[in-house]
Scaffold this motif. Sequence first.
Motif, PDB file in Angstrom:
ATOM      1  N   PRO A 204      54.260  55.106  45.101  1.00 26.16           N
ATOM      2  CA  PRO A 204      53.752  56.028  44.077  1.00 26.16           C
ATOM      3  C   PRO A 204      54.824  56.944  43.513  1.00 26.16           C
ATOM      4  O   PRO A 204      54.624  57.557  42.477  1.00 26.16           O
ATOM      5  CB  PRO A 204      52.692  56.832  44.811  1.00 26.16           C
ATOM      6  N   ASN A 205      55.952  57.042  44.172  1.00 31.79           N
ATOM      7  CA  ASN A 205      57.017  57.894  43.650  1.00 31.79           C
ATOM      8  C   ASN A 205      57.999  57.138  42.755  1.00 31.79           C
ATOM      9  O   ASN A 205      58.935  57.719  42.258  1.00 31.79           O
ATOM     10  CB  ASN A 205      57.760  58.537  44.807  1.00 31.79           C
ATOM     11  N   VAL A 252      46.190  47.534  45.497  1.00 33.07           N
ATOM     12  CA  VAL A 252      47.603  47.791  45.775  1.00 33.07           C
ATOM     13  C   VAL A 252      47.809  48.096  47.263  1.00 33.07           C
ATOM     14  O   VAL A 252      46.971  48.759  47.877  1.00 33.07           O
ATOM     15  CB  VAL A 252      48.113  48.993  44.951  1.00 33.07           C
ATOM     16  N   LEU A 254      50.018  50.296  49.112  1.00 32.73           N
ATOM     17  CA  LEU A 254      50.966  51.380  48.803  1.00 32.73           C
ATOM     18  C   LEU A 254      52.027  51.481  49.903  1.00 32.73           C
ATOM     19  O   LEU A 254      51.742  51.263  51.078  1.00 32.73           O
ATOM     20  CB  LEU A 254      50.216  52.696  48.670  1.00 32.73           C
ATOM     21  N   SER A 255      53.197  51.827  49.484  1.00 32.09           N
ATOM     22  CA  SER A 255      54.268  51.968  50.465  1.00 32.09           C
ATOM     23  C   SER A 255      54.947  53.305  50.239  1.00 32.09           C
ATOM     24  O   SER A 255      55.095  53.750  49.094  1.00 32.09           O
ATOM     25  CB  SER A 255      55.262  50.820  50.329  1.00 32.09           C
ATOM     26  N   SER A 256      55.314  53.950  51.317  1.00 32.08           N
ATOM     27  CA  SER A 256      55.941  55.269  51.184  1.00 32.08           C
ATOM     28  C   SER A 256      57.453  55.165  51.054  1.00 32.08           C
ATOM     29  O   SER A 256      58.101  56.091  50.624  1.00 32.08           O
ATOM     30  CB  SER A 256      55.578  56.134  52.378  1.00 32.08           C
ATOM     31  N   ASP A 257      58.005  54.034  51.451  1.00 35.35           N
ATOM     32  CA  ASP A 257      59.452  53.878  51.270  1.00 35.35           C
ATOM     33  C   ASP A 257      59.820  52.410  51.128  1.00 35.35           C
ATOM     34  O   ASP A 257      58.958  51.522  51.168  1.00 35.35           O
ATOM     35  CB  ASP A 257      60.235  54.568  52.391  1.00 35.35           C
ATOM     36  N   TRP A 258      61.075  52.207  50.935  1.00 31.36           N
ATOM     37  CA  TRP A 258      61.564  50.861  50.609  1.00 31.36           C
ATOM     38  C   TRP A 258      61.253  49.848  51.707  1.00 31.36           C
ATOM     39  O   TRP A 258      60.887  48.707  51.425  1.00 31.36           O
ATOM     40  CB  TRP A 258      63.065  50.921  50.331  1.00 31.36           C
ATOM     41  N   SER A 259      61.359  50.258  52.953  1.00 28.20           N
ATOM     42  CA  SER A 259      61.145  49.283  54.026  1.00 28.20           C
ATOM     43  C   SER A 259      59.689  48.839  54.058  1.00 28.20           C
ATOM     44  O   SER A 259      59.382  47.676  54.323  1.00 28.20           O
ATOM     45  CB  SER A 259      61.570  49.866  55.372  1.00 28.20           C
ATOM     46  N   GLN A 260      58.811  49.753  53.736  1.00 30.85           N
ATOM     47  CA  GLN A 260      57.396  49.369  53.675  1.00 30.85           C
ATOM     48  C   GLN A 260      57.140  48.441  52.493  1.00 30.85           C
ATOM     49  O   GLN A 260      56.323  47.523  52.569  1.00 30.85           O
ATOM     50  CB  GLN A 260      56.518  50.615  53.562  1.00 30.85           C
ATOM     51  N   LEU A 262      59.250  46.302  51.212  1.00 27.86           N
ATOM     52  CA  LEU A 262      59.729  44.960  51.576  1.00 27.86           C
ATOM     53  C   LEU A 262      58.788  44.320  52.592  1.00 27.86           C
ATOM     54  O   LEU A 262      58.452  43.138  52.504  1.00 27.86           O
ATOM     55  CB  LEU A 262      61.145  45.024  52.168  1.00 27.86           C
TER      56      LEU A 262
ATOM     57  N   ASN B  94      43.310  53.672  47.704  1.00 27.93           N
ATOM     58  CA  ASN B  94      44.617  53.683  47.026  1.00 27.93           C
ATOM     59  C   ASN B  94      44.916  55.022  46.362  1.00 27.93           C
ATOM     60  O   ASN B  94      46.036  55.516  46.417  1.00 27.93           O
ATOM     61  CB  ASN B  94      44.649  52.602  45.940  1.00 27.93           C
ATOM     62  N   TYR B 136      67.008  56.468  51.905  1.00 29.76           N
ATOM     63  CA  TYR B 136      66.757  55.166  52.517  1.00 29.76           C
ATOM     64  C   TYR B 136      68.056  54.468  52.926  1.00 29.76           C
ATOM     65  O   TYR B 136      68.128  53.832  53.970  1.00 29.76           O
ATOM     66  CB  TYR B 136      65.976  54.297  51.536  1.00 29.76           C
TER      67      TYR B 136
END
Lengths: 433, 587
Positions: A204-205, A252, A254-260, A262, B94, B136
């Motif tokens: 979402p960011n 969707v 949703l993922s909070s960061d890049w690893s999530q 992927l 969501n 990250y």
Amino acid sequence: MREKLSKKFGLLMVALVTAMVLAACSGGADEDGGDDTSEGDDAGITAWAWDPNFNIAALELALEHYDNEEFDMEIRENAQDDIVQRLNTGLSSGTMNGMPNIVLIEDQRAQSFLQSYPDAFYPIGDYFNTEDFAEYKIAPTSFDGEQYGLPFDTGVTGFFYRTDYLEEAGYTHDDLVDITWSEYVEIAKDVKEQTGQAMLSLDPNDLGILRVMMQTTGTWYTTEDGTIQLEGNEPLQMALENYKELLENDLVKLSSDWSQYLAAFNSGNVASVPAGNWIAPSVEAEESQAGLWRVAPIPRLDMEGAVNASNQGGSSFYVLNIDGKEKAAEFLGETFGSNVEFYQDLVQEVGALGTYIPASEGDAYQFENEFFNNQQVIHDFSQWMEEIPQVDYGMNTYGIEDILSAEIQQYLDGKSLEDVLSDAQAQAENQFK
Amino acid sequence: MKKLIRIIQANNLFIKIFLVMVISIIAVSLSITYSSIRMSSNLFMDTFSITNSKIMNQITERFNSFTDSIVSASLEVDTNGTIKQLLQEEQENNIDQSTFYYHMTIEMDRIYAEVDPNDANMVIMSNNQDIFNMNYVKWPVDGEKLANHEMIQRVEESPNDIVYQFEDSEVTNGVPMIIASKALKLRSDYIYGYLFFSLTERDLKKFYESYTGAGNNVLLVTPNGQIISSNQEEMIGESSPKLLDYAESFENENSEYRNVDIFGQNYILLSEYIPSLDIYLVNLIDREIIADNVIDTSEIVLISIAIVSSAVLVAFLILRKMTVSISKLVNQISDMARYQFNKPLKETGGYETRKIAKAFNYMLNELQDYVQILMNTQEKQRKAELETLQHQINPHFIYNTLASIKFMIRQEKKEKASDTIDSFISLIQNSLSNIEETITVEQELENLKNYVQINQARYGDRIQVNYLISPDCLHLYLPKLVIQPFIENAFFHAFTKKKTGFIQILIAQKDHSLICEIIDNGDGMIPERLDNKTIKAKEKRQLFSGIGVKNVHERIQLLYGKNYGVEIDSKPAQGTKVKIKLPVKES
């Protein structure tokens, strides 16, 4: 007697002179060594880039393909944020001390540098033919009629999807080619219903998906003359509507960061990944899913003039206006600017897809990728790349997006789209006046 | 081998002096070189370690400010109501999730931007394993891996502390980093999330890297002895209890620095304990490398070698020249005896040797002159002695002869007496009045005949004397009284057992020499009386003149040299043969 004395004295003198010569020799050698190193610093070319597996690997490959033996380049790895920060600090202070000769800049940031520090960059339009490159790359890399950047990788987007999930939901490849985002949302609903899987993963960011949608129509947050156009921006409205609908229907992951992000597709929790072609290696990283993926053209917005091609990410090389600029520009022109063979190796060895059009005729571009059901993925991407609508990213893409992402939260909470956009417009105008 | 020993003996002096010289030159230069290098490196080390202990303080300061910022950031997070609330809420759909993610990121961004703990990354993990990662690239952490990591347990055990630990395991993708972790908990001790700060070893290095250099190493050691960061990359991750020992004991000492032996090398160690991170900051200085950077040992050594070798070369040449000439001189002197002291020394070589040789030669000449004079004097004296002897006639001979004549006259043998007086007169005349040293064979023969006549007149004719003289010899000269003593000897000693016999006198030239032989057939002599073919020098009164048998040989050799002289051959009961060899003299 006297003769004897003088003879002895002579011997002593010889010994002394020998000792002094020896001492002088060793001292001299040291000085020579010192001179050499400092000269090396003056003559060498430095380049800044991020990502050792991608951009830096590409630069190293280019160096291998460059015939000029006298050319010596040092490639320094820096995080992208560091490069942006150091360039800003260096260029705003006006001293070019410690600045690199060649620097890699993301296309969406390029204009902010070119417009803020027009004299800091060296126009390199004479070193290659701009017509050989995908058209959409030229606007972000040029300013005031001068070509400053040498277009590097494309961020051409694709609609990566899981053939098994979509077949289960009743869709074939042909059903997914050249669709609109509204159709994509409908398909997502079917997939959720039939398989229980989310259609895509989103952070979402990161509003990248909105930009991808918007660019299919050739529009952006700003117009070509730099005016902010959020209010009444029809493609943006349409994109936001699609975005909200995806979330509202829980389509969707949703993922909070890049690893999530992927992990979502590597662990099989999403049915598709609409993203830039650079995501392909990450998709391929999960070998157990070989043969389960295919790529379709990116969906377009349901508007007149929209095409099924868009862009996400991508960067270009710039030459700073300091000593060694001609050498640096020559190097870029001879490799990234014109070497078809180099682009074949670039695709095969680094996996980077350039924006140099003549390169797509080469054999490497015809490669059938087993992971993607023997699809000629690279060839397809290079075809879509040529269709990407050109937009002017302007100076404030990321700044506007920060404002927009706050407003989007309110939009999701129920605020009307018109109000959201007009409020964002007002904020942006205040901030970037 | 023998040759070698001979060479060594021949050059004994040279080798001795040269060795002493070489050894002392080398010893002096070695000790000066060594002590100057040592002194300067010690001095440098002292100043260097003072600077370094200041640097250590600066690095410690940096670490402290880093941990301070971590503490304040974690306080911020801990007291942030939005984060506390967001992490405790359950997200149904969501839209909620999107809001949750958005606001979490916004809040964290704010705190992260405010605190900005030097290159450290801030990560929050919710109980649902949602990861909020501020950078990250610095730590691409996976929620599932992190949630199952022992780090979480450790945090839960001490929920009030910030736990620092070193990780290079799977959870950090093998990238060595320091992770500060803290539990986010309510007053009720309910843990609603976890806060992490990660600092990669590469970024950690920036705290001290600018102070390091070749031989000047900084290491961070945990209380377990693990090296978690160092400018020497190959050391990272290694465990060294020994180093930990040194670091711990250094804390208790008050010294500026300490010499330690570790990793197979000699280092100077400085250490500082950083309580906030619970690590030891260790500074290892490689004496050799650091000293080498400042003191160019090889140059000093090279210069000393050059000076030593040139000094040795000069010493060699000069010494060689001196000692070789001295040795030659010594050799010549030791050969002297072989050349009868009459071969002068060669005056070559150095100044000293030439002077010595000159003095020696001068002395030799003087000596020779003196010896010559001495010999001449002695010869003259001998000659004078002999001359006086030959001019003497034994008075007894005169009495006896005169007594014999008196008896003849008494017996009225006038004829015989008159002959005897004639012979006596001419004998005395020739002996006393003729002052010439040499006389002709003819004259000698006359004397002999006179003498024989007198003897026969006195003692009778039982001993016959025959003369066999080669006529070509008559005019040749010979010394006076060389034959007479042998005749006398034969008369009075050869015929004591045999009463009759004869004496033969033969004179002839042979091989350019004048040979006179006196042969008798008398008793002969027992071998003891003969010595080297001459009659033993036994004091015996001469009957006629002072010149006895024993003097004849001596006298001839004195006059004519070693080639001439008397040989006596005698066999008992057969007779004696005397052979006198003389040169042929016409005048």
